[in-house]
Every structure is written in C-alpha cells, then in structure tokens.
Design a protein around this motif. Structure first.
Motif, PDB file in Angstrom:
ATOM      1  N   LEU A   1      16.573 -20.027   9.550  1.00 30.49           N
ATOM      2  CA  LEU A   1      15.765 -19.116  10.224  1.00 30.49           C
ATOM      3  C   LEU A   1      16.063 -19.407  11.710  1.00 30.49           C
ATOM      4  N   VAL A   2      16.274 -20.758  12.010  1.00 25.98           N
ATOM      5  CA  VAL A   2      16.462 -21.135  13.248  1.00 25.98           C
ATOM      6  C   VAL A   2      17.968 -20.793  13.824  1.00 25.98           C
ATOM      7  N   VAL A   3      18.805 -20.993  12.863  1.00 28.30           N
ATOM      8  CA  VAL A   3      20.554 -20.437  13.107  1.00 28.30           C
ATOM      9  C   VAL A   3      20.388 -19.003  13.485  1.00 28.30           C
ATOM     10  N   LEU A   4      19.388 -18.403  12.509  1.00 23.82           N
ATOM     11  CA  LEU A   4      19.449 -16.646  12.907  1.00 23.82           C
ATOM     12  C   LEU A   4      18.718 -16.459  14.212  1.00 23.82           C
ATOM     13  N   SER A   5      17.621 -17.186  14.513  1.00 23.09           N
ATOM     14  CA  SER A   5      17.195 -17.112  15.770  1.00 23.09           C
ATOM     15  C   SER A   5      18.248 -17.222  17.223  1.00 23.09           C
ATOM     16  N   LYS A   6      19.255 -17.798  17.084  1.00 19.63           N
ATOM     17  CA  LYS A   6      20.051 -18.271  17.920  1.00 19.63           C
ATOM     18  C   LYS A   6      20.733 -17.215  18.357  1.00 19.63           C
ATOM     19  N   TYR A   7      21.199 -16.230  16.978  1.00 19.34           N
ATOM     20  CA  TYR A   7      22.183 -15.276  17.304  1.00 19.34           C
ATOM     21  C   TYR A   7      21.251 -14.152  17.789  1.00 19.34           C
ATOM     22  N   GLU A   8      19.872 -13.944  17.249  1.00 22.17           N
ATOM     23  CA  GLU A   8      18.987 -12.959  17.879  1.00 22.17           C
ATOM     24  C   GLU A   8      18.688 -13.070  19.281  1.00 22.17           C
ATOM     25  N   LYS A   9      18.423 -14.245  19.692  1.00 21.56           N
ATOM     26  CA  LYS A   9      18.222 -14.422  21.310  1.00 21.56           C
ATOM     27  C   LYS A   9      19.259 -14.102  21.987  1.00 21.56           C
ATOM     28  N   LYS A  10      20.602 -14.336  21.660  1.00 21.02           N
ATOM     29  CA  LYS A  10      21.620 -14.181  22.199  1.00 21.02           C
ATOM     30  C   LYS A  10      21.889 -12.690  22.526  1.00 21.02           C
ATOM     31  N   HIS A  11      21.779 -11.837  21.208  1.00 22.22           N
ATOM     32  CA  HIS A  11      21.956 -10.430  21.382  1.00 22.22           C
ATOM     33  C   HIS A  11      20.863  -9.694  21.992  1.00 22.22           C
ATOM     34  N   ARG A  12      19.595 -10.286  21.614  1.00 23.93           N
ATOM     35  CA  ARG A  12      18.402  -9.501  22.379  1.00 23.93           C
ATOM     36  C   ARG A  12      18.460  -9.510  23.871  1.00 23.93           C
ATOM     37  N   ASN A  13      19.120 -10.469  24.397  1.00 24.53           N
ATOM     38  CA  ASN A  13      19.213 -10.427  25.934  1.00 24.53           C
ATOM     39  C   ASN A  13      20.170  -9.528  26.415  1.00 24.53           C
ATOM     40  N   ILE A  14      21.204  -8.812  25.301  1.00 16.52           N
ATOM     41  CA  ILE A  14      21.889  -7.835  25.821  1.00 16.52           C
ATOM     42  C   ILE A  14      21.639  -6.647  25.507  1.00 16.52           C
ATOM     43  N   HIS A  15      21.073  -6.530  24.225  1.00 16.60           N
ATOM     44  CA  HIS A  15      20.962  -5.093  23.735  1.00 16.60           C
ATOM     45  C   HIS A  15      19.240  -4.947  23.695  1.00 16.60           C
ATOM     46  N   GLY A  16      18.479  -5.848  23.858  1.00 19.29           N
ATOM     47  CA  GLY A  16      17.100  -5.433  23.818  1.00 19.29           C
ATOM     48  C   GLY A  16      16.568  -5.456  22.438  1.00 19.29           C
ATOM     49  N   LYS A  17      16.006  -4.467  21.998  1.00 20.22           N
ATOM     50  CA  LYS A  17      15.611  -4.296  20.630  1.00 20.22           C
ATOM     51  C   LYS A  17      16.657  -4.442  19.639  1.00 20.22           C
ATOM     52  N   LEU A  18      16.412  -4.917  18.394  1.00 22.60           N
ATOM     53  CA  LEU A  18      17.810  -5.324  17.590  1.00 22.60           C
ATOM     54  C   LEU A  18      17.371  -4.213  16.366  1.00 22.60           C
ATOM     55  N   THR A  19      18.360  -3.350  16.524  1.00 24.30           N
ATOM     56  CA  THR A  19      18.428  -2.362  15.488  1.00 24.30           C
ATOM     57  C   THR A  19      19.660  -2.819  14.341  1.00 24.30           C
ATOM     58  N   LEU A  20      19.773  -2.078  13.075  1.00 20.21           N
ATOM     59  CA  LEU A  20      20.801  -2.494  12.399  1.00 20.21           C
ATOM     60  C   LEU A  20      22.259  -2.391  13.098  1.00 20.21           C
ATOM     61  N   LYS A  21      22.229  -1.619  13.922  1.00 23.57           N
ATOM     62  CA  LYS A  21      23.736  -1.500  14.648  1.00 23.57           C
ATOM     63  C   LYS A  21      23.933  -2.812  15.239  1.00 23.57           C
ATOM     64  N   GLU A  22      22.859  -3.455  16.065  1.00 23.20           N
ATOM     65  CA  GLU A  22      22.971  -4.420  16.875  1.00 23.20           C
ATOM     66  C   GLU A  22      23.245  -5.897  16.067  1.00 23.20           C
ATOM     67  N   VAL A  23      22.353  -5.830  14.856  1.00 21.08           N
ATOM     68  CA  VAL A  23      22.114  -6.913  14.095  1.00 21.08           C
ATOM     69  C   VAL A  23      23.904  -7.032  13.386  1.00 21.08           C
ATOM     70  N   SER A  24      24.208  -6.063  13.096  1.00 22.11           N
ATOM     71  CA  SER A  24      25.598  -6.020  12.347  1.00 22.11           C
ATOM     72  C   SER A  24      26.802  -6.582  12.928  1.00 22.11           C
ATOM     73  N   ILE A  25      26.474  -6.618  14.435  1.00 26.43           N
ATOM     74  CA  ILE A  25      27.444  -7.299  15.391  1.00 26.43           C
ATOM     75  C   ILE A  25      27.671  -8.688  15.136  1.00 26.43           C
ATOM     76  N   TYR A  26      26.460  -9.274  14.695  1.00 27.88           N
ATOM     77  CA  TYR A  26      26.460 -10.871  14.370  1.00 27.88           C
ATOM     78  C   TYR A  26      26.361 -11.364  12.976  1.00 27.88           C
ATOM     79  N   TRP A  27      25.904 -10.338  12.364  1.00 30.94           N
ATOM     80  CA  TRP A  27      25.580 -10.992  10.886  1.00 30.94           C
ATOM     81  C   TRP A  27      26.536 -11.592  10.221  1.00 30.94           C
TER      82      TRP A  27
END
Length: 231
Positions: free
Chosen positions: A131-157
């Motif tokens: 979960l902590v590793v996932l938060s690392k990816y989320e925080k990075k991409h949330r700063n760029i895209h804001g809300k995380l939809t499937l499209k944004e999540v798929s970028i780093y999944w």
C-alpha cells in the motif's frame, strides 16, 4: 516465530502441569527454562520499542489528557497490539497512532480509534508495504492529473506491479489477490465499471488509508523502507 506461535508457547509455558513435569525431567526443565527466557526477552524488547517511541511524542503520562478514560483505554488496547507484533517498525507505528491521535485530536472518538487500530493490526507487513508503494505512485500522478481515474491509474499500474513483483518475488496474479483482499480493509478500493480491455484488476487507495498514513508515519525519516519486510 509468528504471533500465534508466541501465544501458544506462552500458554504452554504457563500451564501448571508443564511446570510440574519440567521439575521431574532435567531435559524438559532445561527446555522450559530456555523458552521462558526467550519469551521474556521478546516481550521486553517489544515493550521497550513501543514505550521508547511513545516517549518521543508530545504526550506525557502526567498530562491531563493522558489520565483521561479515553486515553487510558486506547493505551491499553494499543499496548496489547504492540506486544503481539514481532516487528519493530510496526510497534513504532502503534505508538505513533496513539500519540498523534491524542496530540492533534484527529481521532477524538474512541470507536474510530479502535477501527484504525484494528486496520493497522490486521494489515500484514507485506500488505502495508504494498500500500505504501502504491501511495508513492498515486501521489506523484495525483499532483499531475488531480483525481485518479482508470486512465490515470493505467499510466503507472504496470510499473507498480513490476516493482512489487520484483521485491516480493511473487506473480502479478498473487499481487492482484492480495489487493482484492485489501478491499475489505477499507484501505484500498478496486475501480469498478465496464471499460474496454479492463478486467477489474486496478484500484486506488482510499481516504481512510491516507488518514491512517498521516497518523502512523514518523515525523522524521522514511515512513517505511525495504528493511521493514525483514524486520
């Protein structure tokens, strides 16, 4: 040695019949004494880690809040959880949860505190690390895209799965199974919906996860490191 095994050993060692039998057999007596010493050392180490980390916070036992019924209750149940955890860093998280909850009044409701304590207690070290590793990816991409939809999540999944698979030496299928189980924890939520080429195998962390992270992370240093898995 896991927590369940420690509990079983403690029950065996405190059994009067075992104590009586050990007095009659020299070899059994030596083993009995050795196990008691090991168990005592484990308990002392857990206690020291928890109390030392708790002392680093702002709460002092002579403070009025530390003498309140809610704090005393939360201290007892948190101390019990820490004494059943073999991992040093997780024991520190229990101490952080207790101190930060009462320092900032983030969790002024005892029932809510119990819920967060149970979430931390029931999440394994491996699951927490994922979960902590996932938060690392989320925080990075949330700063760029804001809300995380499937499209944004798929970028780093794929990168996220590859990192977990490499570190833990497990397949993507096993990782997906772990994440599916974590849906029940309230810390992770699978993205649902009908999308072309999507098989329901991706998700995001919940607000509850980020609140728990804020409550248990240290003021200084890394929140979690690779050694946590081997602690």
């Amino acid at each position: 040695m896991d927590n369940t095994m420690n509990d079983k050993i403690e029950k065996i060692l405190t059994n009067p019949a075992i104590g009586a039998a050990s007095q009659m057999h020299p070899l059994l007596a030596a083993a009995h004494s050795s196990l008691i010493t090991s168990l005592t050392n484990i308990q002392n180490e857990r206690r020291e880690v928890f109390m030392d980390e708790l002392s680093r916070g702002k709460i002092r036992f002579e403070d009025k809040i530390a003498q309140s019924d809610p704090f005393v209750h939360c201290f007892i149940i948190t101390y019990d959880a820490a004494m059943r955890s073999l991992q040093r860093q997780k024991n520190q998280y229990f101490a952080h949860l207790l101190s930060s909850s009462f320092e900032s009044s983030e969790l002024y409701n005892v029932t809510e505190y119990e819920e967060y304590l149970n979430m931390l207690n029931e999440t394994s070290s491996r699951e927490l690390w994922i979960l902590v590793v996932l938060s690392k990816y989320e925080k990075k991409h949330r700063n760029i895209h804001g809300k995380l939809t499937l499209k944004e999540v798929s970028i780093y999944w794929d990168a996220f799965i590859a990192e977990i698979s490499s570190k833990l030496s497990i397949s993507s299928e096993e990782i997906n199974a772990i994440l599916t189980r974590l849906n029940k924890s309230g810390l992770y939520s699978t993205i649902v919906g009908s999308y072309v080429g999507y098989y329901g195998d991706r998700g995001t962390l919940t607000p509850i996860y980020y609140k728990l992270e804020d409550l248990i992370k240290p003021i200084e240093g890394d929140f979690i490191d690779d050694d946590f898995l081997n602690d």
